[in-house]
Design a protein around this motif. Structure first.
Motif, PDB file in Angstrom:
ATOM      1  N   ALA A 168       2.838  -2.698   3.370  1.00 10.76           N
ATOM      2  CA  ALA A 168       1.418  -2.889   3.109  1.00 10.76           C
ATOM      3  C   ALA A 168       1.193  -4.036   2.131  1.00 10.76           C
ATOM      4  O   ALA A 168       1.959  -4.221   1.180  1.00 10.76           O
ATOM      5  N   ALA A 169       0.148  -4.813   2.372  1.00 13.71           N
ATOM      6  CA  ALA A 169      -0.227  -5.887   1.454  1.00 13.71           C
ATOM      7  C   ALA A 169      -1.016  -5.323   0.276  1.00 13.71           C
ATOM      8  O   ALA A 169      -1.438  -4.156   0.272  1.00 13.71           O
ATOM      9  N   VAL A 180     -14.007  -0.780  -2.859  1.00 12.23           N
ATOM     10  CA  VAL A 180     -13.466   0.439  -2.248  1.00 12.23           C
ATOM     11  C   VAL A 180     -12.288   0.044  -1.356  1.00 12.23           C
ATOM     12  O   VAL A 180     -12.473  -0.667  -0.362  1.00 12.23           O
ATOM     13  N   PRO A 181     -11.047   0.478  -1.688  1.00 11.28           N
ATOM     14  CA  PRO A 181      -9.887   0.156  -0.848  1.00 11.28           C
ATOM     15  C   PRO A 181      -9.691   1.191   0.255  1.00 11.28           C
ATOM     16  O   PRO A 181     -10.036   2.363   0.106  1.00 11.28           O
ATOM     17  N   GLU A 182      -9.128   0.749   1.374  1.00 18.91           N
ATOM     18  CA  GLU A 182      -8.797   1.635   2.487  1.00 18.91           C
ATOM     19  C   GLU A 182      -7.450   1.230   3.073  1.00 18.91           C
ATOM     20  O   GLU A 182      -7.113   0.040   3.100  1.00 18.91           O
ATOM     21  N   HIS A 183      -6.696   2.231   3.547  1.00 23.16           N
ATOM     22  CA  HIS A 183      -5.414   1.984   4.199  1.00 23.16           C
ATOM     23  C   HIS A 183      -5.395   2.692   5.552  1.00 23.16           C
ATOM     24  O   HIS A 183      -5.759   3.863   5.630  1.00 23.16           O
ATOM     25  N   GLY A 189       4.810   1.411  12.029  1.00 24.77           N
ATOM     26  CA  GLY A 189       5.230   1.151  10.650  1.00 24.77           C
ATOM     27  C   GLY A 189       4.396   0.125   9.922  1.00 24.77           C
ATOM     28  O   GLY A 189       4.601  -0.102   8.720  1.00 24.77           O
ATOM     29  N   THR A 190       3.451  -0.512  10.597  1.00 24.69           N
ATOM     30  CA  THR A 190       2.583  -1.483   9.927  1.00 24.69           C
ATOM     31  C   THR A 190       1.386  -0.781   9.292  1.00 24.69           C
ATOM     32  O   THR A 190       1.049   0.346   9.643  1.00 24.69           O
ATOM     33  N   VAL A 191       0.754  -1.483   8.348  1.00 23.74           N
ATOM     34  CA  VAL A 191      -0.372  -0.919   7.606  1.00 23.74           C
ATOM     35  C   VAL A 191      -1.489  -1.959   7.534  1.00 23.74           C
ATOM     36  O   VAL A 191      -1.239  -3.136   7.244  1.00 23.74           O
ATOM     37  N   THR A 192      -2.711  -1.531   7.803  1.00 22.46           N
ATOM     38  CA  THR A 192      -3.881  -2.382   7.598  1.00 22.46           C
ATOM     39  C   THR A 192      -4.550  -1.991   6.286  1.00 22.46           C
ATOM     40  O   THR A 192      -4.870  -0.813   6.070  1.00 22.46           O
ATOM     41  N   VAL A 193      -4.704  -2.959   5.404  1.00 19.70           N
ATOM     42  CA  VAL A 193      -5.332  -2.743   4.102  1.00 19.70           C
ATOM     43  C   VAL A 193      -6.689  -3.440   4.105  1.00 19.70           C
ATOM     44  O   VAL A 193      -6.785  -4.620   4.488  1.00 19.70           O
ATOM     45  N   GLN A 194      -7.716  -2.718   3.693  1.00 19.96           N
ATOM     46  CA  GLN A 194      -9.072  -3.281   3.641  1.00 19.96           C
ATOM     47  C   GLN A 194      -9.679  -3.009   2.276  1.00 19.96           C
ATOM     48  O   GLN A 194      -9.556  -1.910   1.742  1.00 19.96           O
TER      49      GLN A 194
END
Length: 238
Positions: A168-169, A180-183, A189-194
């Motif tokens: 994750a970034a 407000v962070p979201e994962h 196995g990849t992760v989207t970080v917003q």
């Protein structure tokens, strides 16, 4: 070199595993300066080529050289070369992207070309010599660079995304806002970080989103607008 098949290949692989693991070879007889065991934690970017060397033992001293490849949710793959017979064999090795780098009698290194997400795992080279057994393992982690985007919605709210990165970034803002962070975790196995941020102060006209990742870092800037017109934003990679 000739591939082995059927029962003879299975018997050889069993004998190789026993040779590598056996304590019958007295390691105290070894007079070389090569370390007998070692492990390396290795990160490799997706879609690149990886080369994994065996322990630096002269191949003329090697009786058997074997790679054991342990990937998630798959049976161990074993690739072996026996110098006495100049023969190679393998078991449970179905991934055509994982091969010997050259002829194993000349260079026993393993190559992965190209590297994909499913290549996360443990790769171990065992070299059996009359002086002892030598081993080196690689804990390989595949990196996936995220796709970075920046967009503005209404009411001075901006969304910064790092899509499908591995691992994750991490996102930070300049200046800091009400964020407000979201994962979102994906099956591969990849992760989207917003990160969604709002700036109520009218004196803030431009904001920057910084994305940090093992595969690289990104900096994006955007001009805040009160209306619904989407502003032009810039992207810098550093």
């Amino acid at each position: 070199m000739h591939p082995w098949g059927g029962t003879s290949a299975l018997r050889l692989l069993i004998s190789i595993i026993l040779m590598v693991s056996a304590s019958s070879v007295d390691r105290k007889q070894n007079h070389t300066t090569v370390p007998m065991e070692g492990n390396t934690f290795l990160t490799v970017l997706k879609d690149t080529k990886a080369v994994l060397p065996c322990p630096p033992v002269p191949l003329t001293n090697a009786v058997v050289t074997a790679w054991k490849i342990m990937l998630r949710d798959k049976p161990p793959c074993i690739r072996a070369y026996r110098r006495e017979r100049n023969e190679t064999t393998e078991a449970n090795c179905t991934d055509k992207r994982i091969t010997w780098l050259y002829r194993p009698d000349q260079n026993a290194a393993l190559q992965i070309d190209p590297v994909v997400i499913t290549h996360d795992g443990l790769y171990r080279c065992d070299v059996v010599t009359p002086d002892g057994n030598f081993q080196h393992g690689y804990h390989l982690q595949v990196l996936v660079a995220p796709e970075v985007t920046l967009s503005q919605s209404k009411n001075r709210t901006v969304v910064c995304k790092a899509v499908a990165g591995k691992p994750a970034a991490w996102i930070s803002w300049t200046p800091e806002g009400d964020c407000v962070p979201e994962h979102e975790y994906w099956g591969n196995g990849t992760v989207t970080v917003q990160s969604t941020c709002h700036w109520a102060e009218s004196n803030v006209s431009t904001v920057s989103c910084s994305v940090f990742h093992e595969a690289g870092n990104w900096s994006l800037s955007i001009e805040l607008k009160q209306d619904d017109v989407l502003p032009v934003h810039s992207l810098n990679i550093f």
